[in-house]
Every structure is written in C-alpha cells, then in structure tokens.
Write a protein that holds these residues in place. Structure first.
Motif, PDB file in Angstrom:
ATOM      1  N   THR A 242      16.476  61.868  36.635  1.00  0.00           N
ATOM      2  CA  THR A 242      16.309  62.984  37.573  1.00  0.00           C
ATOM      3  C   THR A 242      15.173  62.689  38.533  1.00  0.00           C
ATOM      4  O   THR A 242      15.283  62.930  39.739  1.00  0.00           O
ATOM      5  N   PHE A 243      14.076  62.137  38.008  1.00  0.00           N
ATOM      6  CA  PHE A 243      12.931  61.743  38.833  1.00  0.00           C
ATOM      7  C   PHE A 243      12.553  60.309  38.484  1.00  0.00           C
ATOM      8  O   PHE A 243      12.632  59.903  37.310  1.00  0.00           O
ATOM      9  N   VAL A 303      22.406  72.539  44.130  1.00  0.00           N
ATOM     10  CA  VAL A 303      21.995  71.156  43.867  1.00  0.00           C
ATOM     11  C   VAL A 303      21.445  71.028  42.450  1.00  0.00           C
ATOM     12  O   VAL A 303      21.785  70.095  41.705  1.00  0.00           O
ATOM     13  N   ILE A 304      20.589  71.953  42.067  1.00  0.00           N
ATOM     14  CA  ILE A 304      19.999  71.916  40.729  1.00  0.00           C
ATOM     15  C   ILE A 304      21.086  71.998  39.663  1.00  0.00           C
ATOM     16  O   ILE A 304      21.031  71.302  38.645  1.00  0.00           O
ATOM     17  N   GLU A 305      22.094  72.828  39.909  1.00  0.00           N
ATOM     18  CA  GLU A 305      23.193  72.950  38.957  1.00  0.00           C
ATOM     19  C   GLU A 305      23.947  71.631  38.815  1.00  0.00           C
ATOM     20  O   GLU A 305      24.358  71.249  37.714  1.00  0.00           O
ATOM     21  N   LEU A 306      24.122  70.898  39.921  1.00  0.00           N
ATOM     22  CA  LEU A 306      24.795  69.599  39.858  1.00  0.00           C
ATOM     23  C   LEU A 306      24.015  68.599  39.006  1.00  0.00           C
ATOM     24  O   LEU A 306      24.598  67.714  38.368  1.00  0.00           O
ATOM     25  N   LEU A 307      22.704  68.732  38.999  1.00  0.00           N
ATOM     26  CA  LEU A 307      21.858  67.783  38.270  1.00  0.00           C
ATOM     27  C   LEU A 307      21.618  68.181  36.825  1.00  0.00           C
ATOM     28  O   LEU A 307      21.183  67.359  36.014  1.00  0.00           O
ATOM     29  N   ARG A 308      21.887  69.435  36.504  1.00  0.00           N
ATOM     30  CA  ARG A 308      21.464  69.968  35.213  1.00  0.00           C
ATOM     31  C   ARG A 308      22.065  69.207  34.020  1.00  0.00           C
ATOM     32  O   ARG A 308      21.398  68.958  33.019  1.00  0.00           O
ATOM     33  N   GLY A 309      23.315  68.837  34.102  1.00  0.00           N
ATOM     34  CA  GLY A 309      23.964  68.187  32.965  1.00  0.00           C
ATOM     35  C   GLY A 309      23.725  66.696  32.854  1.00  0.00           C
ATOM     36  O   GLY A 309      24.085  66.086  31.841  1.00  0.00           O
TER      37      GLY A 309
END
Length: 404
Positions: A242-243, A303-309
């Motif tokens: 993620t980062f 965007v955050i939802e796309l990255l959450r999983g």
C-alpha cells in the motif's frame, strides 16, 4: 527583453511542458485513443495518478453520484463525506505509520501536501520540540522531487526547476540519497524533520540500499526529529505494497499522499500522520478552499475501498515480477544500460549511442506505447495496476522492438 514565443504560433499555452506529439481524446483502463483514432497502451498512468487506469467504473460512478448531490462547501462548513474520508484514510495508513490514531489533513495537489508537511513540521519544532524561533532545519535528499512551488524548488537539485526562481527559502540541508552517514552528519538540534521519497520517482525510480530507511528512522528517533515520507508517487499500491515504506517495515511520522488518491479524476492529496504534529495546525494557521471538498472525498473513499482488500497491491507484485524479469533480459542483452524499480514501476537507462530517453519515448509512441523520459537517457514505466497481462506483454514487446 525579448518575450519567448510559443513554438506553435497558434498556441496560447505557456510553454512549461514539452509533451510528446500525441493528442488524447478517450481512454479506458490501460488503453487510450488519440484524435486520429489511434490506440496506445498507457505505460505512464499520469505519473501514478492513474493507478487504477482510465475511467475505472467504481471511481467514475462515485464521481457521477456526488456531482448530482454536492461538489463544494469550502471548509467554512462541514459535509457528510469529510469525516468518513478522514476516518477511512487514517485506517488505511495507520498500520504503516509510527503513531497510532493518525490525523488526516486533506489538500488538493501533491505539492500542497508537501508544503503542508513542511509547515506542520516547523510549527511542531517550535512549539513542541523547542527549536529557537526561525532556526528550524529540514534535511532532504539530492535528486528529490516534491513539487515545484517556490519553497520546494528551494531544496531541489534540478537546475531546470531552480534556475531564475530565487531568492530561495532557507532552512533546508541537502544530502546524497541513500547515504545514511551523510544524513546523520547533517542532523543537529535544529532539525525538525527529514523529508524523503522512499523511492525517488522523478530521478529515475531510484531504490535506496536495503538498510537505508531503517537508518533514517533510527537517526530521526535519536535526534528527536520527524521522518516525513513523500509517498505521492510511490504510495497507494504502486510498489506492490500500500505504501513503499512497508517494503522495509519502516514507519514514518507523516506521509504525504496525492496523485492516485484522486483516481485520475481530480486532484486529491493529504498529509496523514501523528496527531501531535498535525494538531499544531489550529484554525486559521493553514487551510484550503477546495481541500477535502465533497467530490474529492467521494472519489477518495472509492480509491481507498479499491485498496482495502490488497488485490491491486498483489497485482502490482505479480505483474511487477514479469516487468522486471523482461527488463533484466534487455539489460543482459545490452539493449538497456540499466533497469531498476519495484512493483509496477521502473526506471530504464538507454545505453550510450542509442539516443536519448526522449527519442526512445518518441519511437515507442510510433509503436503505440506511451512513456515519458526524465533526465536525458532515462525513461520511466508506471502502467496502471489494472493493466491486463496481455497489454503489459505487448508493451514490453514493442519496447524490445524499439531498442533493437
């Protein structure tokens, strides 16, 4: 004094860019079309602003829905998505940060996020650390790219970014990127922060030595200084995490985010991190009319939802392995002088005698692939994390052909 004229006498654009001769009119995922109907594979993705490709359905839907409700309130008033956006972004970033329960300060552009982090670090330095008034220093790395405001170019080492824009803002010390000893030597009792890109993007996707960021964290802890990680290009899935700081299990005090946070739809940025630091920015000390606007929050939440999983991060790791294996083969064959990077991000050096990075990008464009040069013989590849494997393979086939 002679006033510079645009290269095209009909153009009313100021000549602050030198784009490739391609005029784009539409796009979907990793494919775009120009005004003549020709299709290209986008291997730049807006310098990581389009991590999820062009017109991702979830992001477009979020924007459309919010356009029908409310687009701007200014921060004079609240709106129903501001706290949910801050909460979601804080939750996404918290595992990668040094302090628990981080705060979020939303802005618009990446440069604004960096300016915000600089201001917060200085104010924290005076009010919390106790640095004498107007004596605060921030240590940065040579080859950095954090934006192009007057303050930011004050600590750039790129002469194109600096020349004829002085006088410059004081308070910054520049050391070589990747040299922990030089950084340690530059830090003293006036140092409020060390500001670094975990991986330098504009410099050519420069990955630091494995022990570097860990040493930066230890130096900051020993000096009572903040570690500020600029994750504007490297963050939000690009590196397979993620980062980017997570690649080395290093936790900064503050992170600056931007580009992909707006999903390629509008500018969205933020500083995320220590409540003790961001809490010094009280009402009236810093702000933005558009920062955290409803449309930005709607897209940012999507965007955050796309990255959450973690699906897109895993995809960047998987496809990144293919990318770097293919590029390593081109280096072994002598077609490239060097290739480096991580995840779906790479810097390529063109061998001497094979032309410039610009020429290679022009050759790629004639073959239906879009990339961008940086610093003479270097080009960058940063395709969308959603690029189909077949498109990635085809783009690399065309790169191989262009280098032949």
């Amino acid at each position: 004094m002679t006033t510079p004229q645009p290269a095209d006498a009909l153009s009313r654009l100021a000549p602050n860019y030198h784009p490739l001769p391609v005029t784009l009119v539409s796009g979907e995922n990793a494919r775009v079309r120009d005004a003549d109907g020709r299709e290209y594979i986008d291997m730049l993705a807006g310098y990581s602003a389009l991590n999820f490709g062009h017109r991702h359905p979830a992001l477009v839907a979020a924007a459309h829905d919010q356009l029908d409700r409310l687009t701007l309130t200014s921060r004079a008033f609240g709106h129903d998505l501001l706290e949910p956006f801050a909460t979601a972004l804080a939750a996404l970033a918290a595992p990668a940060l040094a302090a628990p329960h981080p705060l979020v300060l939303p802005m618009n552009t990446g440069a604004e996020a960096v300016e915000t982090a600089v201001k917060a670090a200085r104010k924290w330095g005076y009010e919390v650390k106790g640095v004498p008034h107007d004596r605060a220093t921030i240590v940065v790395a040579a080859g950095n790219f954090h934006g192009r405001t007057t303050t930011i170019v004050s600590f750039s080492t790129d002469e194109d970014a600096r020349r004829h824009f002085g006088p410059f803002t004081p308070g910054f010390r520049i050391v070589p990127f990747g040299d922990a000893q030089a950084l340690d030597d530059a830090v003293d009792e006036t140092t409020v922060a060390v500001l670094l890109e975990p991986i330098q993007g504009e410099a050519g996707v420069i990955v630091p030595p494995p022990d570097y960021l860990g040493a930066v964290r230890r130096i900051c802890d020993s000096a009572g200084a903040l570690f500020v990680a600029d994750e504007i290009q490297s963050g939000l899935g690009r590196t397979g995490t993620t980062f980017a700081c997570e690649l080395w299990a290093v936790r900064p005090d503050l992170m600056t985010l931007g580009k992909a946070l707006g999903g390629g739809i509008l500018p969205v940025s933020a500083v995320v991190g220590s409540a003790e630091v961001l809490g010094v920015l009280t009402a009236g000390t810093h702000g933005s009319t558009f920062g955290g606007n409803p449309l930005a929050c709607a897209v940012g939440l999507a965007v955050i939802e796309l990255l959450r999983g973690g699906t897109h991060q895993a995809r960047a790791r998987d496809l990144g392995a293919t990318l770097h294996e293919r590029l390593g083969g081109l280096v072994a064959d002598g077609a490239l002088a060097a290739a480096r990077g991580v995840g779906l991000w790479a810097g390529l050096d063109v061998p001497p005698g094979r032309g410039s990075g610009r020429q290679l990008c022009e050759d790629l464009a004639t073959r239906g692939v879009l990339a961008k040069d940086t610093h003479g013989s270097t080009i960058r590849l940063a395709p969308p994390l959603t690029i189909p494997r077949a498109d990635l393979d085809l783009a690399l086939d065309r790169l191989t052909d262009a280098l032949g």
